[in-house]
Enzyme design. Structure first.
Site, PDB file in Angstrom:
ATOM      1  N   HIS A  89       0.902  -1.218  -0.121  1.00  0.00           N
ATOM      2  CA  HIS A  89       0.043   0.087  -0.252  1.00  0.00           C
ATOM      3  C   HIS A  89       0.799   1.372   0.197  1.00  0.00           C
ATOM      4  CE1 HIS A  89      -3.249  -2.930   1.343  1.00  0.00           C
ATOM      5  NE2 HIS A  89      -4.157  -1.772   0.790  1.00  0.00           N
TER       6      HIS A  89
ATOM      7  N   LYS B  21      -1.057   4.651   4.639  1.00  0.00           N
ATOM      8  CA  LYS B  21      -1.725   3.511   5.158  1.00  0.00           C
ATOM      9  C   LYS B  21      -1.297   3.428   6.415  1.00  0.00           C
ATOM     10  CE  LYS B  21      -4.595  -0.037   4.834  1.00  0.00           C
ATOM     11  NZ  LYS B  21      -5.897   0.234   4.709  1.00  0.00           N
TER      12      LYS B  21
END
Length: 238
Positions: free
Chosen positions: A131, A135
């Site tokens: 990600h 995140k």
């Protein structure tokens, strides 16, 4: 529908765009300032993409006000049983998903099926999730859902473990590696490895539009189908 967006960050803004494109209104957008019950008077459905610290309060406030609520916030799930109990108590409507992407939810179903197929065979399962650097949680909620579904359909695995390399996991643990690389919206890979070959399934998001569209479709479904619902119900996967 009149939709409230609780958590008006990047995802909230994309959800607003998707909702208006599908003919809905968004009269309530809540950022850090919070909201009061009277703000929900004309709201048909609320979509919560807030922070773990306020998600539980947001959801319970909506349920007590008689407003169906869709939640995509992770990191608060230890209180999910309380939310579901309240939902039943007030005859409300609630839908939680770790990921609202229609593609990811199809990937969830594929992951369960593959785990069943692989269960009798001698392969070592592992997971990689990637990600963007903003995140906050690792592993992601999506990775945890994939891991739990895989473990539930495996006789050789009983838990998952966040690792830097797969060899760090003990027997019976599913290793999960979490990488944070900009500008990745989200990639999840399930790998089955043996001395002979590897089998791999992968989902890669190209942007956040799929997550937002799925959340709006879930809100539309929940408005028409009260109670405690899931994305499997939305997609007819049951």
């Amino acid at each position: 529908m009149n939709i409230a967006i609780l958590g008006y960050g990047k995802m909230g803004k994309i959800i607003e765009k998707m909702a208006t494109e599908r003919g809905h209104s968004v009269p309530l957008k809540v950022g850090r300032e919070g909201f009061v019950a009277s703000d929900l008077d004309d709201i048909d459905v609320a979509i919560d993409f807030s922070l773990p610290s306020v998600a539980f309060e947001n959801i319970t406030a909506c349920l007590k006000a008689g407003v169906p609520v869709v939640s995509g916030t992770t990191g608060w799930l230890e209180k999910k049983p309380e939310v579901e109990a309240l939902c039943k108590e007030v005859n409300g409507s609630f839908l939680y998903a770790s990921n609202f992407s229609l593609g990811v939810n199809l990937f969830f179903a594929l992951n369960k099926h593959l785990a069943n197929l692989m269960n009798p065979h001698d392969y070592r399962a592992s997971m990689l999730e990637v990600h963007h650097t903003q995140k906050l949680d690792a592993p992601s909620g999506t990775a945890i859902t994939l891991a739990e579904d895989l473990i539930d359909n495996s006789d050789s695995l009983s838990s998952w473990k966040l690792v830097e390399k797969n060899e760090d996991a003990e027997k019976g643990e599913l290793p999960i590696r979490a990488e944070r690389v900009d500008p990745t919206p989200g990639t999840h890979v399930i790998n089955y490895s043996s001395e002979i070959d590897d089998i791999e399934i992968k989902h890669t998001a190209h942007n956040r539009n799929g997550f937002a569209l799925g959340a709006v479709i879930a809100a539309e479904f929940l408005f028409e189908n009260p109670g405690i619902q899931t994305m499997n119900n939305v997609l007819g996967l049951n």
